[in-house]
Scaffold this active site. Structure first.
Site, PDB file in Angstrom:
ATOM      1  N   SER A   1     -18.886   8.129  43.743  1.00 52.72           N
ATOM      2  CA  SER A   1     -18.038   8.172  44.576  1.00 52.72           C
ATOM      3  C   SER A   1     -16.674   8.675  43.793  1.00 52.72           C
ATOM      4  CB  SER A   1     -17.689   6.490  44.972  1.00 52.72           C
ATOM      5  OG  SER A   1     -17.040   5.797  43.586  1.00 52.72           O
ATOM      6  N   SER A   2     -16.891   9.124  42.697  1.00 56.72           N
ATOM      7  CA  SER A   2     -15.772   9.688  41.980  1.00 56.72           C
ATOM      8  C   SER A   2     -15.586  11.189  42.726  1.00 56.72           C
ATOM      9  CB  SER A   2     -15.955   9.904  40.407  1.00 56.72           C
ATOM     10  OG  SER A   2     -15.860   8.343  39.860  1.00 56.72           O
TER      11      SER A   2
ATOM     12  N   THR B   1     -23.687   3.856  42.361  1.00 53.89           N
ATOM     13  CA  THR B   1     -24.737   3.283  41.506  1.00 53.89           C
ATOM     14  C   THR B   1     -25.892   2.702  42.114  1.00 53.89           C
ATOM     15  OG1 THR B   1     -23.135   3.245  39.723  1.00 53.89           O
ATOM     16  CG2 THR B   1     -25.118   1.692  39.559  1.00 53.89           C
TER      17      THR B   1
ATOM     18  N   CYS C   1       2.198  -3.690  37.475  1.00 52.54           N
ATOM     19  CA  CYS C   1       1.557  -4.666  37.288  1.00 52.54           C
ATOM     20  C   CYS C   1       0.565  -5.075  38.218  1.00 52.54           C
ATOM     21  CB  CYS C   1       2.606  -6.062  37.061  1.00 52.54           C
ATOM     22  SG  CYS C   1       3.741  -5.673  35.650  1.00 52.54           S
TER      23      CYS C   1
HETATM   24  N1  ASP Z   1     -19.831   6.241  39.352  1.00 55.64           N
HETATM   25  C1  ASP Z   1     -20.344   5.249  40.325  1.00 55.64           C
HETATM   26  C2  ASP Z   1     -19.952   5.288  41.727  1.00 55.64           C
HETATM   27  O1  ASP Z   1     -18.874   5.239  41.835  1.00 55.64           O
HETATM   28  C3  ASP Z   1     -19.887   3.989  39.877  1.00 55.64           C
HETATM   29  C4  ASP Z   1     -20.544   2.767  40.756  1.00 55.64           C
HETATM   30  O2  ASP Z   1     -21.242   3.006  41.883  1.00 55.64           O
HETATM   31  O3  ASP Z   1     -20.669   1.547  40.292  1.00 55.64           O
HETATM   32  O4  ASP Z   1     -20.450   6.155  42.429  1.00 55.64           O
END
Ligand code: ASP
Length: 332
Positions: free
Chosen positions: A58-59, A13, A269
């Site tokens: 990053s997903s 992001t 947990c």
């Molecule tokens: N979907 C984004 C990523 O992990 C979310 C982020 O960067 O906060 O690349």
């Protein structure tokens, strides 16, 4: 003396812009990112940047990209005092945990950071995260892999993403923060001490792993399918490391161990740990010979398994190392 810091942009992001056609956030050119933060320029700092070939959300992270990033650090290690890796928050805790194992004898800071709101947006948290991460990397006080986010410096392999909405996106539930940024940056005594050894970069990470999260009513067939799907399995069990005492479950675990699988048990947990023998419901694991992962995070456990299975070592050594604290990922 000027500190040389290398910023490694991987996406996330922090560097995204809105794609007008699709109305979704997509990674953009890194040069735009640095223009957005002129404050990063300082007389004491020599800041250079490099980007992975194709910056990603990053997903889409994959161990092959971990190797690409690790090679950037390896090739530039001698020429820089510290590294800041800009990474999406979604899988940052996995990548940072993996790096804590991949980079052995690290003697310089490798700080992961990112943001919840893109850098170009007015209320973005990117500027503060990036500026302070760079300052920490240049401080010479840190010689390990960390995540810096919203005023806190966390030990990489103790960190989990806990929030999609708040700026405090991360937590290190079973380990104190390494530093806190307020008016001054206060470094804590839990920081790893520097050691004078050669950096070793481990690039083989096995993907022959799986995570089995138990829930009441999970079908034995589901458990069996997951256990059969990989060589190394992390089981997320209930509470203090407990599971159903159904003999068929124990038998599936025993079968897995007989088939030379590495199976380890951690708790679902966030706080606390999986312990041995506190409840009868811990017995399935004990009887079958499952390793107890104590207070390891899921991120640390799975990446440690990927790292160990990627080394050319036998099962006994893997099991022994799994139960050994290698990089501060597990409490004694
Ligand atoms: N979907 C984004 C990523 O992990 C979310 C982020 O960067 O906060 O690349």
């Amino acid at each position: 003396m000027k500190q040389k810091i290398l910023l490694v942009y991987t996406g996330g992001t922090i560097g995204m812009v809105r794609d007008k056609e699709k109305n979704t956030l997509v990674p953009f050119n890194f040069d735009g990112l640095l223009k957005a933060i002129p404050e990063l320029k300082s007389e004491e700092l020599d800041l250079e940047n490099i980007s992975i070939k194709n910056p990603i959300d990053s997903s889409n992270m994959h161990p092959n990209i971990w190797v690409e990033i690790a090679e950037i650090i390896e090739n530039n290690y001698a020429n820089y005092d510290g590294f800041v890796i800009l990474h999406g928050t979604d899988t940052m805790a996995y990548t940072a945990s993996a790096f804590s194992f991949m980079l052995e004898n690290l003697n310089k800071a490798v700080i992961f950071t990112g943001s919840q709101i893109p850098i170009g947006s007015r209320r973005s948290d990117a500027k503060e995260n990036l500026i302070t991460a760079v300052e920490i990397a240049a401080s010479r006080k840190v010689s390990e892999v960390c995540i810096y986010f919203e005023d806190q410096l966390y030990k990489a392999n103790r960190t989990v993403k806990v929030n999609t909405e708040h700026f405090e996106a991360f937590e290190s539930p079973n380990y104190p923060v390494l530093a806190e940024a307020g008016v001054n940056i206060k470094y804590k005594s839990v920081l790893q001490k520097k050691q004078n050894k050669e950096l070793v970069v481990h690039k083989n990470c096995s993907d022959d792993v799986a995570i089995l999260k138990l829930f009441p009513g999970i079908k034995l067939a589901t458990i069996e399918a997951i256990l059969n799907s990989a060589k190394g399995i992390v089981i997320e069990s209930f509470g203090a490391g407990n599971a159903s005492t159904d003999p068929e479950f124990t038998s599936l675990l025993s079968q897995g161990i007989q088939q030379a699988k590495i199976i380890m048990n951690i708790s679902q947990c966030l706080h606390g740990e999986a312990v041995r023998g506190q409840y009868e419901t811990n017995e399935p694991f004990e009887k079958a010979g499952v390793i107890c992962g104590k207070d390891m995070t899921t991120e640390a456990a799975i990446t440690k398994l990927m790292f160990l299975l990627g080394q050319e070592i036998g099962n006994d050594k893997i099991k022994q190392l799994f139960q050994t604290d290698l990089r501060g990922e597990v409490s004694k």
